[in-house]
Each structure stands twice: as structure tokens, then as C-alpha cells.
Design a protein around this motif. Sequence first.
Motif: not given
Length: 847
Positions: A680-709
Motif C-alpha cells: 500500500x502506498x502510504x505517502x509521498x513527499x518531495x524535497x531537495x538536499x545537498x550531497x557531495x564530499x568535502x574531499x579534494x577529489x584529487x585536485x592538487x590545487x584545492x585548499x582549505x574548506x572550499x575543497x570538494x564538490x
Amino acid sequence: MSQEPVSAVALTHQAIRSRESEPARARELLCAALAEDREYEPAWRWLAEVVTDDAERRFCLERAYRLTTDPATDRALKALRRVEGRPPAEVGHLVEPPRPGATARPRTSRFGPRRWVAVGLAALVLSGAVGVWSASGGEGGEPVHVALVAGLTGPGAVNSAHVERSLRMRLDEVNDAGGVQGHPVELLVYDDADRPDKARGIAEEIVREGRVLFVVGHGTSDTALAAAPVYRAAGIPAITPTASSPRITDHNDWYFRSMFGNRTQSDFLAVYAARVLGARTAAIAYADDESGQSAHEGFVTSFGAFGTVTAELPISDASLDGTVDALTRQDPAAPIVLAADEAHGAEVVERLREAGVTAPILGTASMGTQAFHDTLLAAERERGRPGLFTADLFLGTPLAPDSLSGPALVWAKDFEQRYGERPLWPAATARQALNVGLHAMRTGGLDYGRNRTDDRRRIRDALLSLKDKKNSFPALLGPLYFNPTGSAQMSVSFVTSDGTRLVSAPVQLTIYEPPSDEALRKGLANGTVVAVADRYLTRRQVVATGINLNEVRDLDSRDGTYFVDFFLWLKYTGDHVASDVTFVNAVKPDLKLGTPLRDVTEDGHTYRLYRVADRFKNSFDFRSFPFDRQHLDVLLQNRTRTADQVVYVTDKEILNQSPEDYLRSGTNAEADINAIPNWQAESARFFQRTVGSSDALGDALATGAATGVYYSQYTAEVQVARDVVPFLVKNLLPLILLIGVTYLSLFFKANDGAAPVSMGVTAILSTAVLLNNVTSQLPSVSYTVALEWGYYAFIFLAATCVLIAMLRKRLVSKGHTDAERTLTRTARIAYPAYVLAIVLTYVVAFT
């Protein structure tokens, strides 16, 4: 071939590749990844997948959830809520060791074996009693205290009431879960009536009482400024959820703010007026209090980089006529900024519009509430002129109601169910203030009462450690961390009116944290990044997103896939990259939207309608099987643009519908969306969220808190529940017959021991076969599902009947007929009582 670099990311990728073929190797690699970076959330999440012990799995999930607020991690934790977390041995060295306890010299025991048995049994009974008491909500530690100081009877009484409700609701949840480190948390509420003199007196009272570990409050900038020196001198940390003056937290490392301050707000208002509205001049009218004055000062400074502020006018009861008159003589196209409370702000807006002023009006967060908007709507209805006061209105706020994340959406719904009204944004920032304080208590190594001064300092130090995105706290409105002046580093959302409610403006701004100097130079050169004061902002495209479900079917619980048919529409201004989306949980990794059914662009506003019908997948949790509820999700995000560039929010057409309408098919209004047999389908809802990682992901020039995507992700979630009654009738009828037959074995004569024993053994073997048939429809899981416990309970019951039959025969053979009759009567009464207790346990747990 170059050797793959040793990093937490690389080691985690290696573990993922080997987890199916070499699970032990995957576990070793993940532990090595965490040794490299213990704050790398994906490694904790994958380690939770490869460990086989539930206690270790809970520990890993807790660490992952502490780093990133993910609904999937939250659901996995809820499924393990009865399990006490224990770190895997390989990462034990990453866990802070316990404090040393007092040791005593061993003494020779004078107890004999019998006494030790008695003591052991007594300890077992006592521990069982303590366990039952704890499970029923008993709390062992002394209460700890948190203060709320707000203007419960002042001009901001409505906002303060929402703040108090939000804190009480959260503390009920915390205390029901056992408190903080076993200590219940009690809220001490003080009313400063929004008066600075009373606020200082209350602060001094809090210091004298000496009970409070931290303070949530005060509600206004004037009252917070009055109390700040008192808290600082006494060493009591305070977190204001609503006071925006920067002078509260400047040069005061004991005061924090769980929302943006007026410096941030002024920067956003200035850039919005100049770069979004295209203004070269602007006027500002401000309340003659600390909040209004600091907003005025900040806006004049920030807008000076783009144009000229042509009028700076105070707002008060005495000056209101002159201020409105002066504003009517300004450039009719130049925006007007209002930094006032709700009452004065509404009066100024009404008088300006009635005087024929059509210029855009920008308001600060003090006006960015649904209550303020409702005041203007009521005035429009009274005059019979819809849109007279709400047109061209842009209000700053920490909380746009149409862009709530999954956890925030659940919180808002729970708040509304409990209090009968939707929460205002101060309720959200107050919850953040309380939660970050509780987080500091949990992580600060407190003594809880032995040295309260040190405990307060530890809380302050833990708050100071939240200094960038990588070291942030997963709060209700996103990762929470403080800038160097103590304000939460968060963007200002702009909302406008759709004639019914406040919705996100089509263009938003966000704080830009450059991943590299080259990226910053390029962004400034092409105009996508704007420098203002000491920060950088970038334009964010807002996509109003709507999903109309047509059908869900073909649920395969073994592989976690299902078919969903739905309409999807996107509304946006700007380029069409906004419609280049990918479905991250589609079975086909290359699933695209295809050609739109409708594609309309007028005056820069685009509407595109698509129909999607395909298979999707999700991770299912069967711990409550067959009483389980599963979430059938559809997750979309932009292929190329990050959350700083595009965000997907819920369209007003969805917000205007009732939740019951979400379950009606978009292709047949007479039918519902559910086409899954036995669900039985009880409910449906719709929402947004932000997903990603704070890791540098291999970018040698990335620094500080701004790293990640990070990406903005939009979710359509359908909750389905198994149709339990037909399932139980079909699968439990044979078990019920076995229960009856086994009960009959207690009515055989004691000398006929062979027959009851044979019946009990047969029942055990038959139950094992039945259980295998029932659970064969499930995938291979490492935990015990709810229905299995019922079968195990009956196997135990059948084995007990076998033992009773053997014991009865022995008692009779030894001539203990009275004892045999007592045992028989007891067993005949206990048997149905035991069965009834099991049934009631299931009823209580799953209804």
C-alpha cells in the motif's frame, strides 16, 4: 604505469572494487583510509557495509552521520536503534580512549562457590532490571541544564513562542533517547520581554544560579548586547538564534550565532540589488535599534562598491510619516531596502504601495517570515486588490520553505502536527543553536557537574572548533560552522510572494569559496563571481521542480528495484543547462529526460514538461519484515553544475496540493499511483538536499574548506507498506496450527513421554522449514528480521514442551506425583500466556 596515490579516497575506491570478492581485504583498506583521514565520511559509510557485526555497523554509521547528514544513513541508524555501537578493532586507535578510573588492590575473597553463584544470579537479575528500566526511559545521570532567554512577552512574542516550542520538541526527542551521555537535559526558560535592562538582569541571575552549561538567546540584538559582557565574564557560552548585530559576537569568543549576521545579510542585499535587480542607486529605511542600525551601516558600506545610497531614513513611530514621504520622492525604479520589525515593515510597505511606489522592496530577515507575508495578504483582501502589497517583494531569510531538505521537511511536518501551525524560521535556527550546543557537550569531554566552569570552557572550545566546512556540524539547514566572528557561515535565501505563500526567488546568491586562485580569477573576470567586502558571492539558478506521479509498480524486494512512471516539470530563468539532469538512482546509468512534451519560454522564463517511465533502485531495510515500510525514491541532480550554481526547489504547484493528492495518478485522477500487489502506498513527499564530499577529489590545487564538490539533489519519495493481514494469514496459519498441536502435548499422560517429545521435535523441524519458506523472498541480509523472532520464540516454546514432557515422566517414575501435577498445571497456564505475550509484543511494536 604510475602508482595509485595513497589517500583516503584512493584506498576507499580500492575497497569498493574488492568488497564483493575479498571482503576482508576491503575492510582492511577502509580502515587504512580512515587512518589517513578519520573525517572522510564515505570510508565510514562503506565500512558500515562490510562489517558483519551490528554493533560495529552502528558505530560506523554514527561516525558517518556525524560528518554528513544523509537520510539514508539516518534510516540505517534508526534500524539499529536498539544496538549499542562498538568500534571495529581495526579503528580502535582512532577513538578517544576512556578516562582512567580508580584502581583498588585485589583482596582474597572469602566467598565460596555457592555464594559466588548466588551473587552472580543476583547481579544478573539486577542488570536485567536496570536494562528494563533503561529501555523504558529511565535516566541514570544527574540532569544538566540549558537556558533559553527570549522575549516571550515582548514585541517578538510570536517568534519567541516558536523558538521555545522548537527547543522543547527537540529536548523531548533527546531525553527520550537517553539524554546526553546518560544525562537528561532540562530547559530553564527566562523572559526578558525584549528589554535590554531586563536581559542583563536575567544574565546575572543565570550566573548566580550557576546551573546552566550554555544559553540559547537572546532574541534581539539589543538584549543580546546587554547580556553578552555578563556571560563572557562568567565564562558561559551563549548562542543566539535570531539576533543579527555583528557587535554581539565581535571580539567575544563566548557568544555565537546560529544564523547569518548583518554583515553577511548586508552583502547579500547589496549584491542582489546591484547585480540581480541591476540598480545603481538604492534607498534604505531602518529601525532605530541595534539590529536596524547595524544592517543600515552594513548595507551602505556594501552597496558603495556598486552604486550610491541616495537616502538613509530611520523608522520609528515618530519618524514614520517623514520616512514614507521621503521614500516616495526617490527614483521610482531604485530598490528600497527595509531593515525593520514585522509591524513597522508591513506599515511602510502598505503606505508606499498605496502612494503608488512600484520600486522593488528588499527586506531583512526580520521581515522574511510567513507571518509578515500573511499580514500583507490580509491587507490586500481587505482592499480587494490582490498583489498590491506583495508584488516585487524580496525578503532575506535563513529558511526558504520550498527548499527544505529531507530532515528539515520531516521536522517542519512534526512541528506542525505537534503545535498546529507551520514553524517560522526562528524555530529552525533555534533548533540549530540547541543542537550545536548539545553536539559540543557530547564531543567536549565534559565532567558533567564535577567542574562546571571547565565544562563550559570545553563547550566553548568545541564550538570554536567548528571553523570550516570540513569541520562542520550537520545541522537542520545544512553544514553548520562559524566564521571568525562567531556567526554561522550560511547564505541568505531570498523569498518572494506567489500570491499565497513565500517561495524562493528565481535567482539566488550563495557564498563562493574558491577552490583555487585560478578559479577565483576566472570567476571574477567573467562576472560569475562578485567580490563584496571580505567575501565572494556567486549567482545561483533556482529551478522550481514538480513531479506528478502516475504509477509505481514491479517492486522487486530481492534486488531493491521498482518501476516508476511520472511527469516532471522544470521552471527557471536563464540558460537551459538547468534541464540537463541525471537520475542518480536509475537502474540505467545513462537515463535522460529526452524531448520535452512542452517547452515554453516567455520573457526569459522557461517551462519544460517531461514524462519519465523507467526502473529505479534503493537500499531496502527488512529489519521490521513483514511490518516493514520501504521508500521508493527518484533522485535527480544536474549533470554538470554544482549546488553553488543551480538548486532544485519544490514548485508552488506542488506546495498548493494536499499530501493526499500526491498519491493520485497524473494520468487518471480516479486512480491512485500504487500498482504493487500486496503493498500500500502510504505517502509521498518531495524535497531537495545537498550531497557531495568535502574531499579534494584529487585536485592538487584545492585548499582549505572550499575543497570538494556538492550538488543540489531533488527527491521524490514514496513510502509503501506491506499489506500485512493477507501476508500473515497466508504464512502464519501453519504456525498457528503447530502452536495448537504442541499445546495438546501438555495434555498427554506423563507416562506417554514419547508422543509429546516426538510432537515437539516435529514442531521444531516444521517451524524451521516454514521460516525458510517465509524469508526466501528476502535478499541475503546479515540481521534478524522481525518475523524471525516470532518463529524463534515458538521454537523455544516447543523445545520447552519437550523438556517438560521428559521432566514429567521422570517425576512420575520417582514417585513425585504432586510435583508433576504442579508442573503440568503451570505449563498449561504458562503456554497460552507466553503466546499471548509474544502477540502483544508484536502489536505494541508494530501498530
